[in-house]
Structure formats: C-alpha cells, structure tokens
Motif scaffolding. Structure first.
Motif, PDB file in Angstrom:
ATOM      1  N   THR A   5     -73.732  51.773 -30.719  1.00 12.71           N
ATOM      2  CA  THR A   5     -75.041  52.193 -30.203  1.00 12.71           C
ATOM      3  C   THR A   5     -76.057  51.076 -30.414  1.00 12.71           C
ATOM      4  O   THR A   5     -76.830  50.749 -29.513  1.00 12.71           O
ATOM      5  CB  THR A   5     -75.532  53.481 -30.917  1.00 12.71           C
ATOM      6  OG1 THR A   5     -74.569  54.503 -30.708  1.00 12.71           O
ATOM      7  CG2 THR A   5     -76.875  53.943 -30.376  1.00 12.71           C
ATOM      8  N   VAL A 121     -75.487  65.919 -21.159  1.00 13.60           N
ATOM      9  CA  VAL A 121     -76.103  65.202 -22.285  1.00 13.60           C
ATOM     10  C   VAL A 121     -75.573  65.766 -23.605  1.00 13.60           C
ATOM     11  O   VAL A 121     -75.194  65.020 -24.514  1.00 13.60           O
ATOM     12  CB  VAL A 121     -77.651  65.303 -22.231  1.00 13.60           C
ATOM     13  CG1 VAL A 121     -78.267  64.681 -23.486  1.00 13.60           C
ATOM     14  CG2 VAL A 121     -78.189  64.619 -20.979  1.00 13.60           C
ATOM     15  N   MET A 122     -75.518  67.092 -23.713  1.00 14.74           N
ATOM     16  CA  MET A 122     -75.038  67.723 -24.950  1.00 14.74           C
ATOM     17  C   MET A 122     -73.583  67.370 -25.236  1.00 14.74           C
ATOM     18  O   MET A 122     -73.207  67.102 -26.381  1.00 14.74           O
ATOM     19  CB  MET A 122     -75.209  69.245 -24.864  1.00 14.74           C
ATOM     20  CG  MET A 122     -76.656  69.682 -24.979  1.00 14.74           C
ATOM     21  SD  MET A 122     -76.912  71.406 -24.462  1.00 14.74           S
ATOM     22  CE  MET A 122     -75.978  72.277 -25.723  1.00 14.74           C
ATOM     23  N   ARG A 125     -73.518  63.811 -26.458  1.00 18.49           N
ATOM     24  CA  ARG A 125     -74.060  63.754 -27.824  1.00 18.49           C
ATOM     25  C   ARG A 125     -72.984  64.156 -28.834  1.00 18.49           C
ATOM     26  O   ARG A 125     -72.860  63.568 -29.898  1.00 18.49           O
ATOM     27  CB  ARG A 125     -75.276  64.694 -27.961  1.00 18.49           C
ATOM     28  CG  ARG A 125     -76.575  64.189 -27.327  1.00 18.49           C
ATOM     29  CD  ARG A 125     -77.035  62.851 -27.862  1.00 18.49           C
ATOM     30  NE  ARG A 125     -77.201  62.819 -29.305  1.00 18.49           N
ATOM     31  CZ  ARG A 125     -78.350  62.659 -29.942  1.00 18.49           C
ATOM     32  NH1 ARG A 125     -79.466  62.536 -29.267  1.00 18.49           N
ATOM     33  NH2 ARG A 125     -78.415  62.605 -31.241  1.00 18.49           N
ATOM     34  N   GLN A 126     -72.221  65.186 -28.462  1.00 18.19           N
ATOM     35  CA  GLN A 126     -71.138  65.660 -29.323  1.00 18.19           C
ATOM     36  C   GLN A 126     -70.104  64.556 -29.551  1.00 18.19           C
ATOM     37  O   GLN A 126     -69.459  64.500 -30.592  1.00 18.19           O
ATOM     38  CB  GLN A 126     -70.468  66.848 -28.628  1.00 18.19           C
ATOM     39  CG  GLN A 126     -69.948  67.893 -29.565  1.00 18.19           C
ATOM     40  CD  GLN A 126     -69.518  69.136 -28.800  1.00 18.19           C
ATOM     41  OE1 GLN A 126     -70.166  69.575 -27.868  1.00 18.19           O
ATOM     42  NE2 GLN A 126     -68.412  69.702 -29.181  1.00 18.19           N
ATOM     43  N   TYR A 129     -72.592  59.815 -28.449  1.00 20.70           N
ATOM     44  CA  TYR A 129     -73.415  58.953 -27.598  1.00 20.70           C
ATOM     45  C   TYR A 129     -74.883  59.356 -27.685  1.00 20.70           C
ATOM     46  O   TYR A 129     -75.227  60.505 -27.434  1.00 20.70           O
ATOM     47  CB  TYR A 129     -72.945  59.019 -26.137  1.00 20.70           C
ATOM     48  CG  TYR A 129     -71.643  58.281 -25.913  1.00 20.70           C
ATOM     49  CD1 TYR A 129     -71.644  56.934 -25.577  1.00 20.70           C
ATOM     50  CD2 TYR A 129     -70.422  58.929 -26.081  1.00 20.70           C
ATOM     51  CE1 TYR A 129     -70.446  56.250 -25.403  1.00 20.70           C
ATOM     52  CE2 TYR A 129     -69.224  58.245 -25.910  1.00 20.70           C
ATOM     53  CZ  TYR A 129     -69.252  56.903 -25.571  1.00 20.70           C
ATOM     54  OH  TYR A 129     -68.068  56.222 -25.410  1.00 20.70           O
ATOM     55  N   GLU A 130     -75.719  58.389 -28.021  1.00 23.60           N
ATOM     56  CA  GLU A 130     -77.159  58.648 -28.139  1.00 23.60           C
ATOM     57  C   GLU A 130     -77.961  57.966 -27.031  1.00 23.60           C
ATOM     58  O   GLU A 130     -79.130  58.253 -26.836  1.00 23.60           O
ATOM     59  CB  GLU A 130     -77.668  58.137 -29.500  1.00 23.60           C
ATOM     60  CG  GLU A 130     -77.070  58.876 -30.681  1.00 23.60           C
ATOM     61  CD  GLU A 130     -77.265  58.113 -31.981  1.00 23.60           C
ATOM     62  OE1 GLU A 130     -78.299  57.420 -32.119  1.00 23.60           O
ATOM     63  OE2 GLU A 130     -76.380  58.201 -32.847  1.00 23.60           O
ATOM     64  N   LEU A 153     -83.812  67.879 -26.073  1.00 25.89           N
ATOM     65  CA  LEU A 153     -82.732  66.927 -26.358  1.00 25.89           C
ATOM     66  C   LEU A 153     -83.297  65.687 -27.050  1.00 25.89           C
ATOM     67  O   LEU A 153     -82.965  64.556 -26.717  1.00 25.89           O
ATOM     68  CB  LEU A 153     -82.001  66.564 -25.056  1.00 25.89           C
ATOM     69  CG  LEU A 153     -81.336  67.757 -24.349  1.00 25.89           C
ATOM     70  CD1 LEU A 153     -80.853  67.369 -22.970  1.00 25.89           C
ATOM     71  CD2 LEU A 153     -80.187  68.328 -25.175  1.00 25.89           C
ATOM     72  N   THR A 156     -82.237  61.503 -27.858  1.00 28.39           N
ATOM     73  CA  THR A 156     -81.402  60.872 -26.828  1.00 28.39           C
ATOM     74  C   THR A 156     -82.272  59.897 -26.040  1.00 28.39           C
ATOM     75  O   THR A 156     -83.386  60.240 -25.649  1.00 28.39           O
ATOM     76  CB  THR A 156     -80.856  61.929 -25.846  1.00 28.39           C
ATOM     77  OG1 THR A 156     -80.279  63.004 -26.585  1.00 28.39           O
ATOM     78  CG2 THR A 156     -79.806  61.326 -24.932  1.00 28.39           C
ATOM     79  N   ASN A 177     -88.463  58.942 -24.026  1.00 25.67           N
ATOM     80  CA  ASN A 177     -86.999  58.923 -24.126  1.00 25.67           C
ATOM     81  C   ASN A 177     -86.344  57.924 -23.170  1.00 25.67           C
ATOM     82  O   ASN A 177     -85.149  57.997 -22.914  1.00 25.67           O
ATOM     83  CB  ASN A 177     -86.419  60.335 -23.909  1.00 25.67           C
ATOM     84  CG  ASN A 177     -86.848  60.983 -22.598  1.00 25.67           C
ATOM     85  OD1 ASN A 177     -87.793  60.533 -21.958  1.00 25.67           O
ATOM     86  ND2 ASN A 177     -86.170  62.049 -22.195  1.00 25.67           N
TER      87      ASN A 177
END
Length: 212
Positions: A5, A121-122, A125-126, A129-130, A153, A156, A177
């Motif tokens: 990241t 996106v969720m 994220r799991q 990935y940000e 969210l 992110t 964001n």
C-alpha cells in the motif's frame, strides 16, 4: 499488505493526474513518456488495449529517466504476469476477480484494483486493499457519489478514472478520499499521431498544476 500500500501511495502521490495511455505504436512510447515526465507527470499507466502495450511498458521502464511505468486494463493473472515481466512498477485493473487478487497477492508489485460500488469496496477492504481505482468515475456517479462514500467507507482512498478532464478534475481532487485522478486528456490521440511532444508537455504541466 501495508508495505505494498505504501509503495502504491508513493507512486500515486507523485502527481495529481496519472496519464492513462492507449499506445498504438511502441515507437511513440518513449517520446510520449518523456514529454509527460517533462510536464511533471512521472507515474504513467499504459493500458493493455493494443498489441503494442507490453513493448511500450518495456521501453518506458527501460529508457525513460524519472518515469514510473505502470500497466492498466489488467484483466487476469496472465496479463498481470506479462505486465510485471515487462517492467511495470504498478498494476491497474478496471475491476477484480479472485484469480487476479490471487496473482497480486503473490507479487511484490502493487495492484490498484477497480471498484464502483460500496460492496466492491468492502470486499477489497476485506482483502487488505486501502487504495482503489474508482471506475468508471463519471458514469458510476461522479464526484458526488464518491463524496457520499467517504464517511461510511472512511479510510479508503481512491484514484477516480473514466470521463475525467481538466474541467472536472478539481471536483474529484478536492475530496478527502481522493489521492489523484486518472486521465487520458493529457495525451490526446491527435497530438501523439502528430508527434507534438511539446503540446503534450504543456497539457501535462497544466495537469500537474491541479495540485495547487
């Protein structure tokens, strides 16, 4: 995941606009990339939409001082591996699949995966990935939609791409964001065809100034 990241953010924070290129002829890749770098745009996404794309990545990665070559429109693990082998320092996809995420997990090269909905996106994220690509930005709801995701969210960051131009780039760049935007307007087909590298440097400089 953290270090990848960080690696990706270091690339995306180089400039407010990442050029998204469709290279028809590999011989244009080096002068085009040099023109963009001269205007301040060092991170360059070369999309895998033409037969010349991999050769273009290879040449930019090997021959252009200051350029950070990336590959876009990566759709599967074979694309991912070929782009990395060609010298890509970051990989961009319009969306994601389990197979692509698995290929990315096994590589040191960071992936900027595409997402257009809260669920996507969720899910990403799991997976850790940000930093995501919001695509296709204008068609998926634009800056207003992306702004509405910033609170539920939180944490992110996005690089919106798709339908973005000098006119609306600031709408996105002003959002908390958004780390940068992707745009093809800095390298119009007609300027590339004409070999007007000075014209492209001028467009790149204007895009670089959007940070202010």
């Amino acid at each position: 995941m953290g270090s990848k990241t960080d690696k990706l953010l270091a690339v995306l924070k180089l400039q407010p606009v990442v050029p998204v290129l469709i290279v028809e002829d590999a011989k244009d890749a080096v002068p085009l990339a040099r023109a963009l770098v001269a205007g301040g745009l060092k991170a360059i996404e070369i999309t895998m939409r033409t037969p010349a794309a991999l050769e273009a990545v290879k040449r930019v990665a090997g021959e252009v001082d200051g350029a950070v070559a990336g590959a876009g429109t990566i759709l599967n693990p074979a694309h991912f591996e070929a782009a990395v082998a060609a010298g890509s320092q970051f990989i961009v996809s319009p969306g994601t699949t389990p197979a692509l995420l698995s290929a990315a997990a096994g590589s040191d090269i960071p992936l900027l995966p595409g997402a257009a909905t809260a669920s996507e996106v969720m899910t990403l994220r799991q997976e850790g990935y940000e930093v995501l690509k919001f695509f296709p930005a204008e068609q998926a709801g634009g800056a207003a939609y992306l702004k509405s995701l910033s609170s539920p969210l939180a944490g992110t960051l996005f690089c919106p791409t798709g339908g973005i131009s000098l006119k609306n780039a600031r709408d996105y760049l002003s959002l908390p964001n958004v780390v940068c935007v992707g745009g093809s307007w800095v390298a119009p087909k007609e300027l590339v065809a004409a070999g007007d590298w000075a014209g492209i440097t001028k467009l790149a400089s204007e895009a670089f100034e959007l940070r202010a």
